[in-house]
Design an enzyme around this catalytic site. Structure first.
Site, mmCIF file in Angstrom:
data_model
loop_
_atom_site.group_PDB
_atom_site.id
_atom_site.type_symbol
_atom_site.label_atom_id
_atom_site.label_comp_id
_atom_site.label_asym_id
_atom_site.label_seq_id
_atom_site.Cartn_x
_atom_site.Cartn_y
_atom_site.Cartn_z
ATOM 1 N N LYS A 1 9.520 0.991 -6.164
ATOM 2 C CA LYS A 1 8.619 1.609 -5.170
ATOM 3 C C LYS A 1 8.819 0.923 -3.824
ATOM 4 C CE LYS A 1 3.693 2.857 -5.004
ATOM 5 N NZ LYS A 1 2.478 2.731 -5.835
ATOM 6 N N CYS B 1 4.893 7.549 -6.054
ATOM 7 C CA CYS B 1 3.529 7.708 -5.570
ATOM 8 C C CYS B 1 3.366 7.574 -4.059
ATOM 9 C CB CYS B 1 2.616 6.752 -6.348
ATOM 10 S SG CYS B 1 0.909 7.353 -6.371
ATOM 11 N N GLU C 1 3.738 7.324 -13.307
ATOM 12 C CA GLU C 1 3.730 5.944 -12.801
ATOM 13 C C GLU C 1 2.975 5.054 -13.784
ATOM 14 O OE1 GLU C 1 1.575 5.445 -9.088
ATOM 15 O OE2 GLU C 1 2.733 3.644 -8.590
HETATM 16 O O1 LIG Z 1 -1.336 7.534 -1.404
HETATM 17 C C1 LIG Z 1 -2.341 7.625 -2.124
HETATM 18 O O2 LIG Z 1 -3.359 8.162 -1.740
HETATM 19 C C2 LIG Z 1 -2.331 7.085 -3.518
HETATM 20 C C3 LIG Z 1 -1.142 6.239 -3.782
HETATM 21 C C4 LIG Z 1 -1.151 5.591 -5.107
HETATM 22 O O3 LIG Z 1 -2.050 5.772 -5.896
HETATM 23 C C5 LIG Z 1 -0.046 4.742 -5.497
HETATM 24 O O4 LIG Z 1 0.878 4.529 -4.720
HETATM 25 O O5 LIG Z 1 -0.062 4.268 -6.636
#
Ligand SMILES: O=C(O)CCC(=O)C(=O)O
Length: 307
Positions: free
Chosen positions: A143, A184, A56
């Site tokens: 996303k 993510c 990411e």
């Molecule tokens: O869900 C999480 O704990 C981290 C999510 C995250 O870092 C993101 O979506 O960039």
């Protein structure tokens, strides 16, 4: 919906990219070098991966304050390698030409993207074929679930201050598997993975960047859960941890099999995770524990039974 390609053995490489800093051209240069390196495999015969994945936000520091500065406009939804080179996005051009040079399928992690028409910003994953073709149509994978959390004294993050959530579920077909995408925080929403699996995805790949609070709690748990409840391979690719950066990524890029077994896991630093994906594991999981055919939609009719 088109029929998924038959699932064949293939090699997957996740690049846990280090050294992402404020200089975008340096980030792109390093990402290119690492894609070429990962595409060599471990140097032994037959170790070249067919699919390489970046993390990411690989071209910019991670943080909502940076997204507007680093955002790039892509401006098309599908394009061959020649058309891609006419696009305004430096990152997309580099990813396309490097996929072609390395002769691999490439999941280009994610970049901050500015939509050409509404100017909104998204956290966007793009995909390239080994000929450098820009693959996704919808228009890309943006996303879906934005990372807005607040754990007092630990971490507060609000992507929605600058980003808009995507509104489509995306997968793509290769000659060896149907691959589903998420980014993510999307891993926390079982519905997305479940629908991708029901649409025939064999492998789900989520570029991600967990942190030092939620990483140890949930990074592995969520991936193993999504792999087991859908009986698919599941992989997340993180940036390497940099304690001098504004955001401290958890690292630990990993690949999980359909039984929930971790096939490979990085530590914190820059590295390439290489794994052989064996389809018989997916078929054995589904035959031995046949939850995919035992669902009781009569008991939970509010869950959509559609494939
Ligand atoms: O869900 C999480 O704990 C981290 C999510 C995250 O870092 C993101 O979506 O960039």
């Amino acid at each position: 919906m088109s029929t998924a390609p038959s699932f064949k053995p293939f090699k997957l490489a996740l690049i846990q990219l280090g050294g992402v800093g404020p200089d975008k051209s340096a980030n792109l240069k390093h990402a290119r070098e690492m894609i070429l390196k990962a595409a060599e495999g471990d140097g032994s015969a037959g170790s070249k991966p067919s699919l390489v994945v970046l993390p990411e936000c690989f071209n910019s520091p991670y943080g909502h304050a940076h997204f507007p500065t680093y955002a790039e406009t892509i401006g098309f939804t599908k394009a061959d390698d020649i058309e891609v080179q006419t696009c305004k996005s430096e990152s997309v051009k580099m990813l396309s030409s490097t996929a072609k040079e390395a002769n691999v399928w490439l999941v280009g992690g994610s970049i901050p993207e500015r939509d050409a028409s509404d100017q909104r910003l998204y956290n966007t994953c793009t995909v390239y074929s080994p000929t450098g073709k820009f693959i996704l149509a919808a228009p890309t994978h943006r996303k879906v679930h934005l990372f807005d959390i607040d754990i007092p004294g630990k971490i507060t993050f609000k992507e929605s201050e600058t980003l808009t959530g995507g509104s489509s579920l995306n997968f793509f077909d290769t000659e060896f598997a149907r691959i589903g995408l998420g980014i993510c925080y999307d891993v926390r929403f079982p519905e997305l993975a479940m629908i991708s699996a029901r649409k025939g995805c064999h492998v789900l790949i989520y570029p991600g960047a967990f942190n030092l609070t939620t990483g140890p709690l949930h990074w592995s748990l969520l991936q193993r859960a999504r792999a087991v409840d859908n009986q698919v391979f599941f992989a997340m690719c993180s940036p390497a941890r940099d304690m001098n950066a504004g955001y401290h990524a958890w690292g630990h890029s990993m690949v999980v099999d359909p039984f929930g077994k971790i096939l490979a896991e990085a530590e914190e630093g820059e590295s390439v995770v290489q794994v052989s994906i064996d389809p018989t594991v997916l078929y054995d999981a589904r035959a031995g524990i046949p939850v995919t055919t035992q669902r009781r939609f009569d008991v939970y009719p509010d869950v959509n039974n559609a494939q």
